[in-house]
Design a protein around this motif. Sequence first.
Motif, PDB file in Angstrom:
ATOM      1  N   ILE A   1       0.836  -1.200   0.000  1.00  0.00           N
ATOM      2  CA  ILE A   1       0.000   0.000   0.000  1.00  0.00           C
ATOM      3  C   ILE A   1       0.873   1.254   0.000  1.00  0.00           C
ATOM      4  N   VAL A   2       1.940   1.247   0.816  1.00  0.00           N
ATOM      5  CA  VAL A   2       2.838   2.406   0.907  1.00  0.00           C
ATOM      6  C   VAL A   2       3.469   2.716  -0.443  1.00  0.00           C
ATOM      7  N   THR A   3       3.753   1.684  -1.225  1.00  0.00           N
ATOM      8  CA  THR A   3       4.368   1.890  -2.542  1.00  0.00           C
ATOM      9  C   THR A   3       3.338   2.147  -3.640  1.00  0.00           C
TER      10      THR A   3
ATOM     11  N   ARG B   1       2.648   3.587   7.840  1.00  0.00           N
ATOM     12  CA  ARG B   1       2.145   2.255   8.202  1.00  0.00           C
ATOM     13  C   ARG B   1       0.695   2.338   8.683  1.00  0.00           C
ATOM     14  N   ILE B   2       0.390   3.331   9.521  1.00  0.00           N
ATOM     15  CA  ILE B   2      -0.970   3.509  10.028  1.00  0.00           C
ATOM     16  C   ILE B   2      -1.933   3.830   8.888  1.00  0.00           C
ATOM     17  N   SER B   3      -1.500   4.669   7.963  1.00  0.00           N
ATOM     18  CA  SER B   3      -2.327   5.006   6.815  1.00  0.00           C
ATOM     19  C   SER B   3      -2.630   3.760   5.991  1.00  0.00           C
TER      20      SER B   3
ATOM     21  N   GLU C   1       0.071  12.077  15.385  1.00  0.00           N
ATOM     22  CA  GLU C   1       0.146  11.596  14.000  1.00  0.00           C
ATOM     23  C   GLU C   1      -0.839  10.457  13.755  1.00  0.00           C
ATOM     24  N   MET C   2      -0.915   9.557  14.712  1.00  0.00           N
ATOM     25  CA  MET C   2      -1.829   8.427  14.574  1.00  0.00           C
ATOM     26  C   MET C   2      -3.274   8.894  14.529  1.00  0.00           C
TER      27      MET C   2
END
Length: 271
Positions: free
Chosen positions: A32-34, A85-87, A143-144
């Motif tokens: 997902i991050v990529t 990571r949370i996103s 941030e979370m």
Amino acid sequence: MRANKRQLEAAGIRVPRARSYLNLMRGAAGQIVTGEDIPDFNEKLLSSVEVTESTQRLVLSAPGLLSKQDQAVEGNMFYPGARARISAFRTLLEQHEVEIFMAIRNPASFLPALLQDMKEDERTKLLQDLKGAELRWSHLIAEMRETWPEAPITLWCDEDTPFIWHRLLRLISGYEPETEFENSFDWFETAMIDGGAQKLAAYLEAMPPVDEAHRQQVISAFLEKFCDPDKLDIDFSLTGWDETQIDVISQLYEDDMDLIRTMDGVRLLQP
């Protein structure tokens, strides 16, 4: 908590082993991050943890969900990769109602304990840029909350764990047993001499506390009598901080707790 698997599952609560989902979640989050899509993630997750039609609550708990150990601190930041990571987890779990439970700890002891378990090259790299007096858990929590506002956060200070352990088990599982959870005193074996946890469990069973304050008094007395210093030993010299620096960092941690208590969507559990 898994020792209570039968009664929890009868109540619709599934507590799978971390090995059944950790690699799946890490890998999917990385994709997902990529920028990749994982259209069948939900089906894969539910299949991997073997949910049934009666499952109403899923408890996922594993070290490394936010980051690898050697990436837990960088400069003046806890878990610098947490936002991404949370996103990713928010995207992956968008079909579910999610609650986040997390322990935080005084940086003056968190850092030495972290360093103690790291390889020499990892330790050297972390220490090069470390700014201990600037570390704030509130920055991470903010941030979370910003990244996943729909997910309420419950926090507790690791230092308070023995005094609220029974409450944590109930809150995290979402289950209220008629008696203590089975093996619920196993945690105390990490801090007490052999047999100390069993003595505490036997005492509380024979002499149930009249209220929460009484329970904490009993636990405090048993910890003082049966504490095993070797099990709690931390090499504070690993950070290079002197006593004055440790005191300053500890006070800043207390001040940070005051700020966290005021955050919307955040519950800070205390004894």
